[in-house]
Design an enzyme around this catalytic site. Sequence first.
Site, PDB file in Angstrom:
ATOM      1  N   GLY A  54     -11.255   4.453   0.747  1.00 17.19           N
ATOM      2  CA  GLY A  54     -12.212   5.202   1.545  1.00 17.19           C
ATOM      3  C   GLY A  54     -13.396   4.405   2.035  1.00 17.19           C
ATOM      4  N   CYS A  82     -13.349 -27.628   7.363  1.00 19.69           N
ATOM      5  CA  CYS A  82     -12.097 -26.953   7.004  1.00 19.69           C
ATOM      6  C   CYS A  82     -10.966 -27.959   6.865  1.00 19.69           C
ATOM      7  CB  CYS A  82     -11.748 -25.902   8.051  1.00 19.69           C
ATOM      8  SG  CYS A  82     -10.267 -24.943   7.658  1.00 19.69           S
ATOM      9  N   CYS A 115      -7.626 -27.067   7.029  1.00 15.67           N
ATOM     10  CA  CYS A 115      -6.362 -26.492   7.492  1.00 15.67           C
ATOM     11  C   CYS A 115      -5.732 -27.365   8.575  1.00 15.67           C
ATOM     12  CB  CYS A 115      -6.566 -25.068   8.003  1.00 15.67           C
ATOM     13  SG  CYS A 115      -7.298 -24.949   9.652  1.00 15.67           S
ATOM     14  N   ASP A 118       0.849  -1.184   0.000  1.00 15.01           N
ATOM     15  CA  ASP A 118       0.000   0.000   0.000  1.00 15.01           C
ATOM     16  C   ASP A 118       0.889   1.240   0.000  1.00 15.01           C
ATOM     17  OD1 ASP A 118       0.990   0.129   2.557  1.00 15.01           O
ATOM     18  OD2 ASP A 118      -0.916  -0.298   3.544  1.00 15.01           O
ATOM     19  N   SER A 119       0.280   2.403  -0.037  1.00 14.39           N
ATOM     20  CA  SER A 119       1.055   3.631  -0.222  1.00 14.39           C
ATOM     21  C   SER A 119       1.587   4.208   1.075  1.00 14.39           C
ATOM     22  CB  SER A 119       0.186   4.693  -0.899  1.00 14.39           C
ATOM     23  OG  SER A 119      -0.836   5.124  -0.012  1.00 14.39           O
ATOM     24  N   GLY A 120       1.039   3.758   2.204  1.00 17.25           N
ATOM     25  CA  GLY A 120       1.352   4.375   3.482  1.00 17.25           C
ATOM     26  C   GLY A 120       0.361   5.448   3.872  1.00 17.25           C
ATOM     27  N   GLY A 121      -0.500   5.825   2.948  1.00 10.29           N
ATOM     28  CA  GLY A 121      -1.451   6.902   3.212  1.00 10.29           C
ATOM     29  C   GLY A 121      -2.411   6.610   4.342  1.00 10.29           C
ATOM     30  N   PHE A 122      -2.955   5.411   4.375  1.00 15.68           N
ATOM     31  CA  PHE A 122      -3.923   5.070   5.419  1.00 15.68           C
ATOM     32  C   PHE A 122      -3.285   5.165   6.801  1.00 15.68           C
ATOM     33  CE2 PHE A 122      -5.919   2.007   8.298  1.00 15.68           C
ATOM     34  CZ  PHE A 122      -7.236   2.459   8.269  1.00 15.68           C
ATOM     35  N   CYS A 172      -7.663 -27.440  11.975  1.00 17.53           N
ATOM     36  CA  CYS A 172      -8.896 -28.226  12.059  1.00 17.53           C
ATOM     37  C   CYS A 172      -8.651 -29.719  11.866  1.00 17.53           C
ATOM     38  CB  CYS A 172      -9.903 -27.721  11.027  1.00 17.53           C
ATOM     39  SG  CYS A 172     -10.463 -26.026  11.368  1.00 17.53           S
ATOM     40  N   ASP A 188      -8.193  -7.205   0.708  1.00 15.87           N
ATOM     41  CA  ASP A 188      -7.256  -7.518   1.790  1.00 15.87           C
ATOM     42  C   ASP A 188      -7.818  -6.998   3.085  1.00 15.87           C
ATOM     43  OD1 ASP A 188      -5.442  -5.065   3.045  1.00 15.87           O
ATOM     44  OD2 ASP A 188      -6.487  -4.561   1.195  1.00 15.87           O
ATOM     45  N   HIS A 228      -6.203 -20.832  10.642  1.00 15.01           N
ATOM     46  CA  HIS A 228      -7.579 -21.238  10.316  1.00 15.01           C
ATOM     47  C   HIS A 228      -8.385 -20.094   9.707  1.00 15.01           C
ATOM     48  CE1 HIS A 228     -11.642 -22.663  10.419  1.00 15.01           C
ATOM     49  NE2 HIS A 228     -11.954 -21.563  11.082  1.00 15.01           N
ATOM     50  N   ASP A 265      -2.524   8.677  -1.542  1.00 19.39           N
ATOM     51  CA  ASP A 265      -3.773   9.429  -1.564  1.00 19.39           C
ATOM     52  C   ASP A 265      -4.116   9.890  -0.156  1.00 19.39           C
ATOM     53  OD1 ASP A 265      -4.252   6.857  -0.589  1.00 19.39           O
ATOM     54  OD2 ASP A 265      -6.351   6.923  -1.171  1.00 19.39           O
ATOM     55  N   GLN A 296     -11.155   7.726  -4.769  1.00 18.24           N
ATOM     56  CA  GLN A 296     -11.778   8.249  -3.559  1.00 18.24           C
ATOM     57  C   GLN A 296     -13.066   8.982  -3.954  1.00 18.24           C
ATOM     58  OE1 GLN A 296     -11.086   7.702  -0.475  1.00 18.24           O
ATOM     59  NE2 GLN A 296      -8.933   7.038  -0.383  1.00 18.24           N
TER      60      GLN A 296
END
Length: 376
Positions: free
Chosen positions: A218, A306, A308, A94-98, A311, A268, A337, A148, A191
């Site tokens: 956003g 499941c 995994c 990601d950009s780091g903006g968040f 489980c 994500d 899990h 952004d 946005q």
Amino acid sequence: MKNFSFEVTHRCKQSGARCGTLHTPHGDVQTPMFMPVGTLATVKFISPEELYEIGSQVILANTYHLWLRPGEDIVQKAGGVQKFMNYSGPMLTDSGGFQVFSLADARKIKEEGVTFKSHLDGSTLFLSPEKSIQIQNKIGADMIMSFDECIPYPATYDYVKDSVERTIRWAKRGLDAHERKDEQALFGIVQGGDYEDLRKHCAEELVKMDFPGYSIGGTSVGEDKPTMYRMIEYAIKYLPEDKPRYLMGVGAVNDILEAIERGVDMMDCVLPTRIARHGTLMTSEGRINIKKAIYKEDFRPLDPECDCICCKNYTRAYLNHLYRCNEGLGNRLMSIHNLRFLLRLTEQARQAIMEDRFGDFKKEILEKYAFDERGF
């Protein structure tokens, strides 16, 4: 760019949801897909080998955090983020903006960029569109994001309008600063808050710049579910069919299914691993809070459906014991899990799309799993 492309392979006749193949320098990816979050070049408690085993395709790493620790130069010297963390599959940053807008103190937004205080030591930092791209170029992920402004919700029309115009200008500056266009696909971020005309304007201006992919930003910032789904619809209808669409920060079951139905390809979220560490587990029987006393003598698998390692090998009683004793193995098993649950969900969604029955699949999942309004 020659090393990155996307093709739609099937569109569900029942729902309009789509399957696709994303071609990246580190391999092909099937969409729609969910991406585990590896903030500091690690998915908490889970090794890359275990990520392969549960069917993970793309891992997300965080630009802001890697910039602060260990620093982008060290990641670059290691040969890029994949070699640094020994993950051979595709990755995204990601950009780091968040993080700037959610973690940092005393931030000041100007046209040049954002000045703020580090959440680690309070030192003054500055991040601009150019700096974000420079850091991401050094980290070296296959897909990188434009810098952004993460708009709060709710926000006035005038505030969002000014922010959107800045986001568009910053996207162009980031695109101009991007030095590894043949190796890294830079996504534009749409946005616009809950304002359809602003989402449309932002999407159309970004599409003119011809990014290899587009993100919808956003969302998941405090709005209710109907508002989130409107935001997706406002943006997605103005994005090109032949480019991947990435909905940022979404990991609840109902949100994933609603997004796929609306044409989203990538998602994500930290949610599955975060709630696992607090003893909350997604299962075919709905949400389980493993800390409850009713599980102390429950010797059944966590989820009989499941596949995994958790489980197949461990009981609810044992997980309850590990959680109550604050044992790290419990965090590992429960995180594996929850991630496998969402990765399996998107695998099943792809199959349902290919069989033109995604609408029925979505209805069955939401009814069968009895998730609450949060989606877990």
